[in-house]
Design an enzyme around this catalytic site. Structure first.
Site, mmCIF file in Angstrom:
data_model
loop_
_atom_site.group_PDB
_atom_site.id
_atom_site.type_symbol
_atom_site.label_atom_id
_atom_site.label_comp_id
_atom_site.label_asym_id
_atom_site.label_seq_id
_atom_site.Cartn_x
_atom_site.Cartn_y
_atom_site.Cartn_z
ATOM 1 C CE1 TYR A 117 66.691 64.835 51.372
ATOM 2 C CE2 TYR A 117 66.114 65.448 49.030
ATOM 3 C CZ TYR A 117 67.006 65.131 49.966
ATOM 4 O OH TYR A 117 68.298 64.853 49.366
ATOM 5 C CE LYS B 242 69.021 67.517 51.667
ATOM 6 N NZ LYS B 242 70.304 67.723 52.075
HETATM 7 P P1 NAP Z 1 73.801 58.680 51.709
HETATM 8 O O1 NAP Z 1 74.317 57.668 50.697
HETATM 9 O O2 NAP Z 1 72.539 58.186 52.572
HETATM 10 O O3 NAP Z 1 75.005 59.154 52.695
HETATM 11 C C1 NAP Z 1 74.544 59.826 53.816
HETATM 12 C C2 NAP Z 1 75.561 59.757 54.836
HETATM 13 O O4 NAP Z 1 75.257 60.525 56.120
HETATM 14 C C3 NAP Z 1 75.373 58.237 55.396
HETATM 15 O O5 NAP Z 1 76.684 57.904 55.636
HETATM 16 C C4 NAP Z 1 74.573 58.429 56.564
HETATM 17 O O6 NAP Z 1 74.737 57.566 57.559
HETATM 18 C C5 NAP Z 1 75.220 59.649 57.235
HETATM 19 N N1 NAP Z 1 74.286 60.678 58.041
HETATM 20 C C6 NAP Z 1 72.391 60.075 58.193
HETATM 21 N N2 NAP Z 1 72.235 60.869 59.241
HETATM 22 C C7 NAP Z 1 73.190 61.355 60.023
HETATM 23 C C8 NAP Z 1 73.384 61.798 61.087
HETATM 24 N N3 NAP Z 1 72.369 62.207 61.935
HETATM 25 N N4 NAP Z 1 74.631 62.413 61.538
HETATM 26 C C9 NAP Z 1 75.734 62.364 60.921
HETATM 27 N N5 NAP Z 1 75.813 61.594 59.702
HETATM 28 C C10 NAP Z 1 74.416 60.964 59.147
HETATM 29 O O7 NAP Z 1 73.422 59.968 50.965
HETATM 30 P P2 NAP Z 1 74.072 60.572 49.550
HETATM 31 O O8 NAP Z 1 73.263 60.252 48.571
HETATM 32 O O9 NAP Z 1 75.589 60.505 49.555
HETATM 33 O O10 NAP Z 1 73.710 62.036 49.784
HETATM 34 C C11 NAP Z 1 74.390 63.106 50.523
HETATM 35 C C12 NAP Z 1 73.856 64.458 50.746
HETATM 36 O O11 NAP Z 1 73.324 64.767 49.278
HETATM 37 C C13 NAP Z 1 72.564 64.182 51.413
HETATM 38 O O12 NAP Z 1 72.450 65.416 52.263
HETATM 39 C C14 NAP Z 1 71.527 64.318 50.560
HETATM 40 O O13 NAP Z 1 70.298 64.792 51.034
HETATM 41 C C15 NAP Z 1 71.980 65.314 49.340
HETATM 42 N N6 NAP Z 1 71.476 64.724 48.076
HETATM 43 C C16 NAP Z 1 71.702 63.556 47.484
HETATM 44 C C17 NAP Z 1 71.057 63.324 46.023
HETATM 45 C C18 NAP Z 1 71.159 61.994 45.506
HETATM 46 O O14 NAP Z 1 70.740 61.999 44.491
HETATM 47 N N7 NAP Z 1 72.011 61.213 46.102
HETATM 48 C C19 NAP Z 1 70.278 64.467 45.644
HETATM 49 C C20 NAP Z 1 70.171 65.671 46.059
HETATM 50 C C21 NAP Z 1 70.864 65.690 47.309
HETATM 51 P P3 NAP Z 1 73.722 56.326 57.803
HETATM 52 O O15 NAP Z 1 74.003 55.536 56.487
HETATM 53 O O16 NAP Z 1 74.349 55.508 58.960
HETATM 54 O O17 NAP Z 1 72.494 56.799 57.842
#
Ligand code: NAP
Length: 247
Positions: free
Chosen positions: A155, A159
């Site tokens: 991951y 990133k």
């Molecule tokens: P999340 O709740 O898991 O939402 C991510 C969404 O992306 C889900 O709806 C997921 O669908 C979808 N997805 C996964 N694989 C995909 C694919 N191959 N094609 C299209 N859609 C896909 O994540 P989040 O926490 O909102 O995170 C959003 C972004 O922020 C991510 O890039 C994550 O790495 C980044 N981020 C998050 C955090 C945090 O603390 N939450 C921190 C730093 C960075 P499914 O549920 O069906 O897999």
């Protein structure tokens, strides 16, 4: 609010968490939103919510790691909405484990979704943005792309890769009035992080000076700024939104 009236936004991974907050925020501010996600049913709910509120949105069920699907989708979006002004590369996954135990397929999958997905969508929209002499791309990276994290070598690498891609593409397209920036969120409360054990959450809180986790809307606020006219001279930049976790 109409700051993004007549703008067309593409948000990947939009059906929940940070992506959902951004899609709702963009729509509230007048943009038409192409909602991209792998799972149709969750994304349908969001599209309904936007259109019930008199916003404009369409759903595209796409796996961002699949180049052909992405190319076809961007063609369809341009057919439906006429152009793409904003691209938010947000879709991301985790498959955590220590490197010693990490399976090759978990390395490959995380890189394919988190990094190749950004390549796929950026490449697919860039020609049309260049023609229109306007575009804003915002890539959602992570604080761990900057500082690393035990158990997340796949991951973190994806990133960190997003940050290199952001800066290189920013240099390639700046003369066409296209900006490319990244946000590096810290720990944000979403379904992705809800799954973590309480003990891990407590450890995170200890190293966050603001002593709380972030909200998806706090990422959407930073993204809105990067998309706005106020940010027209900012490109190749990374904004940390992490409560002070990394300075
Ligand atoms: P999340 O709740 O898991 O939402 C991510 C969404 O992306 C889900 O709806 C997921 O669908 C979808 N997805 C996964 N694989 C995909 C694919 N191959 N094609 C299209 N859609 C896909 O994540 P989040 O926490 O909102 O995170 C959003 C972004 O922020 C991510 O890039 C994550 O790495 C980044 N981020 C998050 C955090 C945090 O603390 N939450 C921190 C730093 C960075 P499914 O549920 O069906 O897999």
């Amino acid at each position: 609010m109409t700051q993004f009236k007549d703008r067309v936004a593409v948000v990947t991974g939009a059906s929940q968490g940070i992506g959902k907050a951004m899609a709702l925020d963009l729509s509230k501010n007048g943009a038409a939103v192409a909602v991209i996600d792998v799972q149709k049913d969750k994304a349908e709910e969001l599209v309904r919510k936007i259109t019930d509120n008199t916003g404009k949105a369409s759903l595209y069920a796409v796996d961002v790691s699949q180049t052909d699907q992405v190319d076809r989708t961007v063609e369809d979006i341009i057919k439906e909405f006429g152009k793409v002004d904003f691209l938010i590369n947000n879709a991301g996954i985790t498959r955590d484990s220590l490197m010693m135990r990490m399976r090759e397929k978990d390395w490959d999958l995380v890189l394919a979704v988190n990094l190749k997905g950004v390549f796929n969508f950026s490449k697919a929209v860039i020609r049309s943005m260049a023609r229109n002499r306007f575009g804003r791309i915002v890539n959602i990276s992570s604080v761990v792309g900057l500082m690393g994290n035990a158990g997340q070598s796949n991951y973190s690498a994806s990133k960190a890769g997003v940050l290199g891609l952001t800066k290189s593409l920013a240099r390639e397209v700046a003369s066409r009035n296209i900006t490319v920036n990244a946000i590096a969120p810290g720990y944000i409360q979403t379904p992705m992080t809800e799954a973590l054990p309480e003990s891990v959450k407590e450890k995170f809180i200890e190293i966050i000076p603001m002593k709380r986790f972030g909200k998806p809307e706090e990422i959407a606020n930073a993204v809105r700024f990067l998309l706005s006219d106020e940010a027209s001279y900012i490109t190749g930049e990374v904004i940390n939104v992490n409560g002070g976790m990394l300075m």
